[in-house]
Design a protein around this motif. Structure first.
Motif, PDB file in Angstrom:
ATOM      1  N   ASP A   1       5.991  15.322   3.341  1.00 14.93           N
ATOM      2  CA  ASP A   1       4.548  15.568   3.275  1.00 14.93           C
ATOM      3  C   ASP A   1       3.732  14.378   3.781  1.00 14.93           C
ATOM      4  N   LYS A   2       4.386  13.229   3.991  1.00 11.62           N
ATOM      5  CA  LYS A   2       3.689  12.053   4.521  1.00 11.62           C
ATOM      6  C   LYS A   2       3.883  11.900   6.035  1.00 11.62           C
TER       7      LYS A   2
ATOM      8  N   LEU B   1       0.846  -1.190   0.000  1.00 11.29           N
ATOM      9  CA  LEU B   1       0.000   0.000   0.000  1.00 11.29           C
ATOM     10  C   LEU B   1       0.881   1.239   0.000  1.00 11.29           C
ATOM     11  N   GLY B   2       0.483   2.231  -0.756  1.00  9.39           N
ATOM     12  CA  GLY B   2       1.042   3.556  -0.598  1.00  9.39           C
ATOM     13  C   GLY B   2       0.176   4.315   0.400  1.00  9.39           C
ATOM     14  N   VAL B   3       0.655   5.431   0.863  1.00 12.36           N
ATOM     15  CA  VAL B   3      -0.097   6.277   1.797  1.00 12.36           C
ATOM     16  C   VAL B   3      -0.033   7.710   1.286  1.00 12.36           C
ATOM     17  N   GLY B   4      -1.205   8.335   1.142  1.00  8.56           N
ATOM     18  CA  GLY B   4      -1.231   9.713   0.701  1.00  8.56           C
ATOM     19  C   GLY B   4      -1.006  10.681   1.850  1.00  8.56           C
ATOM     20  N   PRO B   5      -0.718  11.940   1.563  1.00  7.65           N
ATOM     21  CA  PRO B   5      -0.569  12.941   2.622  1.00  7.65           C
ATOM     22  C   PRO B   5      -1.814  13.072   3.492  1.00  7.65           C
TER      23      PRO B   5
ATOM     24  N   SER C   1      -7.815   3.214  -2.802  1.00  4.19           N
ATOM     25  CA  SER C   1      -8.668   4.382  -3.085  1.00  4.19           C
ATOM     26  C   SER C   1      -9.710   4.522  -1.984  1.00  4.19           C
ATOM     27  N   LEU C   2      -9.251   4.276  -0.756  1.00  2.21           N
ATOM     28  CA  LEU C   2     -10.062   4.479   0.440  1.00  2.21           C
ATOM     29  C   LEU C   2      -9.641   5.810   1.049  1.00  2.21           C
ATOM     30  N   PHE C   3     -10.461   6.829   0.811  1.00  2.00           N
ATOM     31  CA  PHE C   3     -10.122   8.179   1.223  1.00  2.00           C
ATOM     32  C   PHE C   3     -10.820   8.542   2.534  1.00  2.00           C
ATOM     33  N   PRO C   4     -10.241   9.509   3.273  1.00  2.00           N
ATOM     34  CA  PRO C   4     -10.810   9.880   4.572  1.00  2.00           C
ATOM     35  C   PRO C   4     -12.253  10.371   4.490  1.00  2.00           C
TER      36      PRO C   4
ATOM     37  N   PRO D   1      -7.415   6.457   6.902  1.00  2.00           N
ATOM     38  CA  PRO D   1      -7.502   5.049   6.486  1.00  2.00           C
ATOM     39  C   PRO D   1      -6.231   4.241   6.723  1.00  2.00           C
ATOM     40  N   ALA D   2      -5.058   4.864   6.633  1.00  2.00           N
ATOM     41  CA  ALA D   2      -3.808   4.134   6.875  1.00  2.00           C
ATOM     42  C   ALA D   2      -3.747   3.557   8.278  1.00  2.00           C
ATOM     43  N   ALA D   3      -4.455   4.182   9.211  1.00  2.00           N
ATOM     44  CA  ALA D   3      -4.466   3.685  10.591  1.00  2.00           C
ATOM     45  C   ALA D   3      -5.225   2.366  10.709  1.00  2.00           C
ATOM     46  N   GLY D   4      -6.078   2.078   9.745  1.00  2.00           N
ATOM     47  CA  GLY D   4      -6.881   0.854   9.804  1.00  2.00           C
ATOM     48  C   GLY D   4      -6.359  -0.274   8.953  1.00  2.00           C
TER      49      GLY D   4
END
Length: 259
Positions: free
Chosen positions: A210-211, A150-154, A160-163, A228-231
């Protein structure tokens, strides 16, 4: 450090190039070990610059030529719903970096439908979910990935699970369509949290200052609905592979110097 999915490891390398090589070496080792033991291996790939960099580094690993790729299946945790051959397609980036250079059956590369294949977005998501189910079990309608990259966005998004959007809360579907994505292109298909979190190992790869804030929130146990990265959690291991720039807000006690 004990192996539990709730224990998140952080591995820090000096820069993106060193990080890509380090992750690639671990990836090749894992796949070689499993296939040499006669196991079938399912890998979920990710897009973005680091996803491609890891695969490109793997392509130059001498052990890559020794792997029986007929035992390996590749998937993508998400895909941009754009025409086939579009530069935004994750599968195209992965093919250029590694997949086109290895001896792997075409049937072992599982790409989501493109927007010019005469199929609507929701139907493309349903089809990808059905393909996953062909490799599922009595317990779940999808394979258990040996590694889910998985990548992680800022903003803390993964796949494609966005906040603060509905997709992060869906648990009764394997794959869903995403419309009006906050990051272009606007239409995508994405695996849901249950699929990602059934993986044996979730490897999150991220670089850049930025991450740093998103990484800090993920490690601090923020709500997965908002970060989402926390989950994202693997059943055996959850590892954040980061460069020094992204590690700026990581407490020293969370950095694993041995893994």
């Amino acid at each position: 450090m004990a192996e539990h999915s709730w224990e998140k490891r952080v591995v820090v390398e000096v820069d993106p190039a060193t990080l890509a090589g380090s992750v690639a070496a671990r990836f090749v080792h894992r796949v070689h070990k499993r296939t040499s033991a006669g196991k079938t291996v399912h890998i979920s790939l990710t897009g973005g610059s680091m996803g491609s960099a890891v695969l490109a580094a793997a392509a130059h690993d001498p052990r890559t030529a020794q792997i029986d790729w007929s035992r390996v299946h590749f998937w993508w945790s998400d895909e941009r719903f754009v025409p086939a051959g579009d530069a935004d397609r994750n599968d195209g980036q992965s093919r250029a970096a590694l997949l086109d250079s290895i001896d792997i059956p075409a049937a072992n590369i599982h790409s989501a439908a493109a927007s010019d294949e005469g199929i609507e977005l929701d139907a493309a998501a349903l089809r990808y979910g059905q393909e996953l189910a062909e490799f599922g079990s009595d317990e779940q309608l999808w394979p258990s990935f040996d590694i889910c990259f998985l990548g992680v966005g800022p903003d803390g998004h993964v796949a494609s699970l966005f906040p603060d959007r509905r997709e992060i809360l869906i648990v009764d579907q394997a794959v869903v369509g995403v419309r009006n994505s906050p990051k272009p292109p606007p239409e995508r298909v994405t695996m849901t949290r249950p699929v990602i979190n059934s993986s044996k190992r979730v490897w999150l790869v991220l670089t850049g200052a930025d991450k740093a804030a998103a990484l800090g929130l993920a490690l601090a146990g923020a709500s997965y609905a908002s970060v989402p990265a926390a989950g994202a959690k693997g059943r055996l291991r959850t590892v954040f592979f980061v460069d020094q720039a992204a590690a700026g807000q990581v407490p020293p006690e969370l950095i694993d110097g041995e893994y």
